[in-house]
Design a protein around this motif. Structure first.
Motif, PDB file in Angstrom:
ATOM      1  N   ILE A  72       0.770  -1.303  -0.025  1.00 10.22           N
ATOM      2  CA  ILE A  72       0.060   0.086  -0.081  1.00 10.22           C
ATOM      3  C   ILE A  72       0.723   1.253   0.054  1.00 10.22           C
ATOM      4  N   VAL A  73       1.957   1.264   1.040  1.00 12.98           N
ATOM      5  CA  VAL A  73       2.815   2.476   0.885  1.00 12.98           C
ATOM      6  C   VAL A  73       3.507   2.763  -0.403  1.00 12.98           C
ATOM      7  N   MET A  74       4.009   1.663  -0.927  1.00 10.55           N
ATOM      8  CA  MET A  74       4.803   1.576  -2.294  1.00 10.55           C
ATOM      9  C   MET A  74       3.645   2.178  -3.279  1.00 10.55           C
ATOM     10  N   ARG A  75       2.604   1.621  -3.598  1.00  9.44           N
ATOM     11  CA  ARG A  75       1.874   2.107  -4.452  1.00  9.44           C
ATOM     12  C   ARG A  75       1.170   3.566  -4.623  1.00  9.44           C
ATOM     13  N   ALA A  76       0.772   4.035  -3.088  1.00 10.23           N
ATOM     14  CA  ALA A  76       0.222   5.224  -2.943  1.00 10.23           C
ATOM     15  C   ALA A  76       1.254   6.204  -3.243  1.00 10.23           C
ATOM     16  N   LEU A  77       2.446   5.991  -3.128  1.00 11.99           N
ATOM     17  CA  LEU A  77       3.716   7.123  -3.088  1.00 11.99           C
ATOM     18  C   LEU A  77       4.110   6.954  -4.575  1.00 11.99           C
ATOM     19  N   ALA A  78       4.089   6.037  -5.403  1.00 13.30           N
ATOM     20  CA  ALA A  78       4.405   5.731  -6.769  1.00 13.30           C
ATOM     21  C   ALA A  78       3.276   6.621  -7.481  1.00 13.30           C
ATOM     22  N   ALA A  79       2.016   6.515  -6.779  1.00 11.93           N
ATOM     23  CA  ALA A  79       0.920   7.160  -7.601  1.00 11.93           C
ATOM     24  C   ALA A  79       1.110   8.908  -7.336  1.00 11.93           C
ATOM     25  N   LEU A 125       1.611   7.517   6.614  1.00 14.95           N
ATOM     26  CA  LEU A 125       1.496   7.791   5.057  1.00 14.95           C
ATOM     27  C   LEU A 125       0.503   8.655   4.589  1.00 14.95           C
ATOM     28  N   PRO A 126      -0.748   8.848   5.411  1.00 19.86           N
ATOM     29  CA  PRO A 126      -1.932   9.960   4.723  1.00 19.86           C
ATOM     30  C   PRO A 126      -1.138  11.294   4.779  1.00 19.86           C
TER      31      PRO A 126
END
Lengths: 383, 383
Positions: free
Chosen positions: A20-27, A58-59
């Protein structure tokens, strides 16, 4: 500050949390290597039970990227250097990306020079300081890490916030001989004050002061946190952190910094870090270092206890929680669970459904309206 | 810990005190340069009001020389080095001689490398740590100093002494912009406990524990001092000092050290020091450092106070006492006055006569039988 496990609404395995952290940051435009560093750091921190500095952030970090407070593609560069020292501009990177870059620099320089110091300017919130000191320890070094922070702590005999909670982390050794201190230079953190207030419990004396600078045991009256020990020593330690970070980095001093979530958009918060690294091989030698450190850690744990609980070394509780989290998953408070769950759905990452609240009641309402930094937490000792 | 000025039986001017220290050490075979270093250090410390570490220590240091614990003619040598780091064997030198040698090394290395670390083994009691950190500050550096010490402090939740009072001193700047923290990592020192006991006053909670590891407010029941903040943070800070001194130096750990005055004759006590030095020029630059440090110090002092006394910076009280002592002389407790007076007579140094006690009474008897370390002192804040 750790999540109260009995109140944890949800547990998430580390692999899912990392994805989740990876994908949210990549986005948000963060490159793959930086995504991996931040994901590993937040997940490791949550697994060690330091949840105020784990995936719950993260948020906030995504918001910093959206607002241009954090730069997704920074050019982190060495502004000035000698062999053993470097002054780094982080170009408003995510703090964790800056912290990891500083750690790589300082370890290499200490390996070459016996000791090294890296000072970083123009960074953001970097999570738990022990992430970086422990990374140095895993390389066989003694690691010291400090960071500037926005003012929350009153000086001894003073009114109102002047210094940040200004953490210090020192780590050495690995496995069962690990020493890993990670402490704010305030007596307790703000989360602990808020939690007591939510429970309607009085504060311990020496934790905080009211608007007149007098000690208060009423969470609602708190105007500032008190320095560790509630005296001039804790004030001095907090000032040492300011000295080694903001003053050495020519960066904003604690009371000139905006709090996380309150900074104006479009530029970095101006946080400064200091990373120190010492190679035992240059001093008394590596073998003797390992032997003496093992003796220090073991003898401390074997000290006759005053209560039922054994005496512990800095890092012991975190290692225990890390083992538990590897077995049972990361306990998440309800707000963080909801936020990570929503991110997982947005990025098509499979996650178990959130538990449904049994019935609407006042405590559930309280929880859903609480700010992330005041989510339910237990006043546990986070050593 | 400072001499209660109202109880001071005797004041001695700095020139006389310096001459007494010089001559007494020379008579024990110490060379001229070392005599001057120790005399300057002890006199400066007394003038700054840190009297537990000032001229009161002279009889103890002479005794260490007589017993072969301190070596009057040591060969202090660098055992291992890189440009920025050095590991030094002090050859059982007087601790102040070792500390001064380490300070010279670390300043030179930091000037060349931006940062430097010197670890010293095989030393003795070196007096006040701030002597060395302030010497670095006068060279424009940030100075950090730590030393190992024999066990007096219980770990959090533990019974009995494990760690020394393990001081940390950090200094930067000069004159009115000086920052000079010098603190034990215990909540208070043993002298403060003894003084409360002598006055029949209760201790503050969080100062000390009894033989069961429970907090006690009765000086007679004290088995160990408590770490600063009376929790895991102070324990961790104390352990950091052990790590950076004894562990890095391959030297005896705190509980393996003999207390001052209790070591077996014929060899050094095995005390280890750590000296760190940072050159601001390599990081944010010297001008900005001076400006930011001035801002930190000034803003702290201008913080709205909670009481009548202003908020102070570490070092402010000492600077004030130094100015007073320059005017009025060094206040000496009765025991130290008698001992220095006797040394002055033995070495033909003119001194004013000691005041005669008005009449024998019980308090005078108490005082004459008290050990040097329990001489009358006031529980003043020594910032």
């Amino acid at each position: 500050m750790t999540v109260d496990e009995s109140a944890a609404a949800y547990r998430m395995d580390a692999v899912t949390a990392r994805a989740i952290v990876m994908r949210a940051l990549a986005a948000h435009g963060v490159d793959d290597a930086a995504c991996a560093v931040v994901a590993d750091t937040l997940v490791e921190t949550s697994m060690r039970g330091i949840d105020t500095h784990g995936v719950r952030l993260l948020p906030r970090y995504l918001s910093d990227l959206e607002q241009g407070i954090a730069n997704p593609r920074p050019t982190i560069r060495v502004v000035r250097e000698t062999g053993a020292a470097a002054f780094i501009d982080a170009d408003a990177a995510l703090g964790i990306v800056a912290g990891a870059a500083g750690t790589r620099e300082v370890v290499q320089r200490a390996a070459d020079n016996g000791v090294a110091a890296v000072v970083v300017r123009n960074s953001n919130h970097f999570g738990a300081a022990s992430v970086y000191s422990r990374a140095m320890a895993r390389e066989g070094m003694v690691g010291w890490v400090m960071t500037s922070a926005a003012a929350r702590v009153a000086p001894y005999n003073g009114r109102g916030p002047l210094l940040g909670t200004n953490p210090v982390s020192v780590a050495a050794g690995a496995g069962d001989a690990e020493f890993a201190l990670d402490m704010a230079t305030s007596q307790v953190c703000l989360g602990e004050i808020r939690e007591r207030g939510r429970r309607g419990q009085p504060l311990e004396s020496g934790w905080a002061t009211d608007e007149n600078g007098q000690g208060t045991r009423d969470a609602a009256q708190v105007a500032a946190l008190s320095p560790v020990g509630a005296g001039y020593k804790g004030q001095g330690l907090g000032m040492v952190v300011t000295l080694m970070t903001a003053v050495l980095a020519d960066a904003p001093l604690d009371w000139q910094l905006d709090h996380i979530g309150q900074a104006p958009p479009g530029r970095g918060r101006g946080i400064a870090h200091c990373l120190l690294c010492f190679d035992p091989a240059v001093f008394g030698g590596r073998d003797s270092f390992d032997r003496r450190l093992g003796d220090l850690v073991r003898t401390t744990r074997e000290t006759q206890p005053a209560a039922f609980e054994p005496v512990r070394c800095p890092g012991d509780p975190e290692r225990q929680r890390e083992r538990e989290a590897a077995r049972t998953g990361i306990p998440l408070d309800p707000d963080t669970a909801r936020e990570l769950h929503a991110l997982a759905q947005r990025h098509h990452i499979p996650v178990p459904p959130l538990p449904q609240p049994a019935a609407p009641k006042s405590s559930a309402t309280d929880s859903s309206t609480a700010a992330p930094s005041s989510a339910p937490t237990a006043p546990r000792r986070s050593m």
